[in-house]
Motif scaffolding. Structure first.
Motif, PDB file in Angstrom:
ATOM      1  N   ASN A 204       2.107   9.205 -14.694  1.00  0.00           N
ATOM      2  CA  ASN A 204       1.029  10.194 -14.652  1.00  0.00           C
ATOM      3  C   ASN A 204      -0.046   9.845 -13.624  1.00  0.00           C
ATOM      4  OD1 ASN A 204       2.225  11.714 -16.773  1.00  0.00           O
ATOM      5  ND2 ASN A 204       1.393  10.235 -18.239  1.00  0.00           N
ATOM      6  N   GLY A 205       0.387   9.342 -12.476  1.00  0.00           N
ATOM      7  CA  GLY A 205      -0.544   9.046 -11.394  1.00  0.00           C
ATOM      8  C   GLY A 205      -1.323   7.755 -11.545  1.00  0.00           C
ATOM      9  N   GLN A 206      -1.000   6.968 -12.559  1.00  0.00           N
ATOM     10  CA  GLN A 206      -1.744   5.732 -12.804  1.00  0.00           C
ATOM     11  C   GLN A 206      -0.814   4.518 -12.726  1.00  0.00           C
ATOM     12  OE1 GLN A 206      -5.179   5.612 -13.448  1.00  0.00           O
ATOM     13  NE2 GLN A 206      -5.059   7.775 -12.899  1.00  0.00           N
TER      14      GLN A 206
ATOM     15  N   PRO B  57       4.754   7.354  -4.723  1.00  0.00           N
ATOM     16  CA  PRO B  57       4.604   8.180  -5.931  1.00  0.00           C
ATOM     17  C   PRO B  57       3.332   9.032  -5.909  1.00  0.00           C
ATOM     18  CG  PRO B  57       4.387   5.843  -6.470  1.00  0.00           C
ATOM     19  CD  PRO B  57       4.796   5.933  -5.046  1.00  0.00           C
ATOM     20  N   ALA B  58       2.295   8.560  -5.242  1.00  0.00           N
ATOM     21  CA  ALA B  58       1.066   9.354  -5.140  1.00  0.00           C
ATOM     22  C   ALA B  58       1.319  10.602  -4.300  1.00  0.00           C
ATOM     23  CB  ALA B  58      -0.060   8.515  -4.533  1.00  0.00           C
ATOM     24  N   ALA B  59       1.979  10.432  -3.153  1.00  0.00           N
ATOM     25  CA  ALA B  59       2.248  11.571  -2.273  1.00  0.00           C
ATOM     26  C   ALA B  59       3.189  12.575  -2.941  1.00  0.00           C
ATOM     27  CB  ALA B  59       2.846  11.088  -0.956  1.00  0.00           C
TER      28      ALA B  59
ATOM     29  N   LEU C 258       2.700   2.093  -3.218  1.00  0.00           N
ATOM     30  CA  LEU C 258       1.876   2.882  -4.148  1.00  0.00           C
ATOM     31  C   LEU C 258       1.701   4.308  -3.644  1.00  0.00           C
ATOM     32  CD1 LEU C 258      -0.861   0.200  -4.876  1.00  0.00           C
ATOM     33  CD2 LEU C 258       1.021   0.872  -6.383  1.00  0.00           C
ATOM     34  N   GLY C 259       1.763   4.489  -2.331  1.00  0.00           N
ATOM     35  CA  GLY C 259       1.556   5.806  -1.733  1.00  0.00           C
ATOM     36  C   GLY C 259       2.694   6.779  -1.955  1.00  0.00           C
TER      37      GLY C 259
ATOM     38  N   ASP D 233       6.294  10.060 -11.265  1.00  0.00           N
ATOM     39  CA  ASP D 233       6.359   8.737 -11.871  1.00  0.00           C
ATOM     40  C   ASP D 233       7.352   7.902 -11.076  1.00  0.00           C
ATOM     41  OD1 ASP D 233       4.645   9.679 -13.830  1.00  0.00           O
ATOM     42  OD2 ASP D 233       6.199   9.877 -15.358  1.00  0.00           O
TER      43      ASP D 233
ATOM     44  N   VAL E 185       4.327   3.410 -12.105  1.00  0.00           N
ATOM     45  CA  VAL E 185       3.308   4.448 -12.028  1.00  0.00           C
ATOM     46  C   VAL E 185       3.725   5.549 -12.993  1.00  0.00           C
ATOM     47  CG1 VAL E 185       2.295   6.258 -10.581  1.00  0.00           C
ATOM     48  CG2 VAL E 185       2.607   3.956  -9.659  1.00  0.00           C
TER      49      VAL E 185
ATOM     50  N   GLN F 197       3.601  12.859  -6.178  1.00  0.00           N
ATOM     51  CA  GLN F 197       3.083  13.201  -7.505  1.00  0.00           C
ATOM     52  C   GLN F 197       4.170  13.066  -8.558  1.00  0.00           C
ATOM     53  OE1 GLN F 197       1.135  17.032  -7.102  1.00  0.00           O
ATOM     54  NE2 GLN F 197      -0.505  16.140  -5.884  1.00  0.00           N
TER      55      GLN F 197
ATOM     56  N   TRP G 115       0.841  -1.203   0.000  1.00  0.00           N
ATOM     57  CA  TRP G 115       0.000   0.000   0.000  1.00  0.00           C
ATOM     58  C   TRP G 115       0.872   1.248   0.000  1.00  0.00           C
ATOM     59  CZ3 TRP G 115      -4.851   1.090  -1.042  1.00  0.00           C
ATOM     60  CH2 TRP G 115      -5.407   2.289  -0.589  1.00  0.00           C
TER      61      TRP G 115
END
Length: 148
Positions: free
Chosen positions: A122-124, A96-98, A93-94, A102, A120, A100, A90
């Motif tokens: 562009n956020g995907q 690169p999300a935090a 994945l967090g 790649d 990851v 923002q 979890w």
């Protein structure tokens, strides 16, 4: 109760993790904030007690500032030239999300030792062949953060 100082300490801890892939010590935080180490020690403990980050048992060394891990794990996140450790899938994945950003990520499967790669962009999360499994329901994660 969390104070403005605690929030400043937390912000610095995260900034330091992002820049160096490791948490700051109490001494580094005290120097950065120009405060006595005793004030920072109390702040670290309050932040731990309120689940803002997780200290190594019996110490003031930061083990986790979710999604970052201070110790090597089976979850690596590569962003630019820096490699971060994540606490779990979890958190992998967090990061690169935090940030923002790649990222390319690798995870070692517990049962087989096989390495899976994830990307990851562009956020995907990009299509791939790996599987991410969470061994406990979210509501039980704080029962044992090391296992989770």
């Amino acid at each position: 109760m969390i104070s403005d100082l605690d929030l400043a300490v937390r912000t610095f801890v995260y900034q330091h993790f992002v820049q160096t892939a490791r948490p700051p010590s109490v001494a580094e935080t005290a120097v950065h904030l120009n405060l006595p180490p005793n004030d920072i020690e109390k702040s670290y403990q309050r932040l731990h007690d309120n689940h803002f980050f997780f200290l190594e048992p019996g110490t003031l060394s930061i083990r986790m500032a979710n999604p970052f891990s201070a110790i090597p794990t089976k979850f690596k996140v590569h962003i630019g030239k820096i490699t971060y450790w994540a606490n779990c899938a979890w958190d992998m994945l967090g990061i690169p999300a935090a940030m923002q950003q790649d990222a390319t990520m690798t995870a070692i499967y517990e049962d087989s030792g096989e390495i899976s790669k994830f990307t990851v962009k562009n956020g995907q999360l990009q299509p791939g062949e790996g599987v991410i499994h969470f061994p406990l329901p979210v509501k039980q994660w704080y029962d044992d953060l090391i296992l989770t």
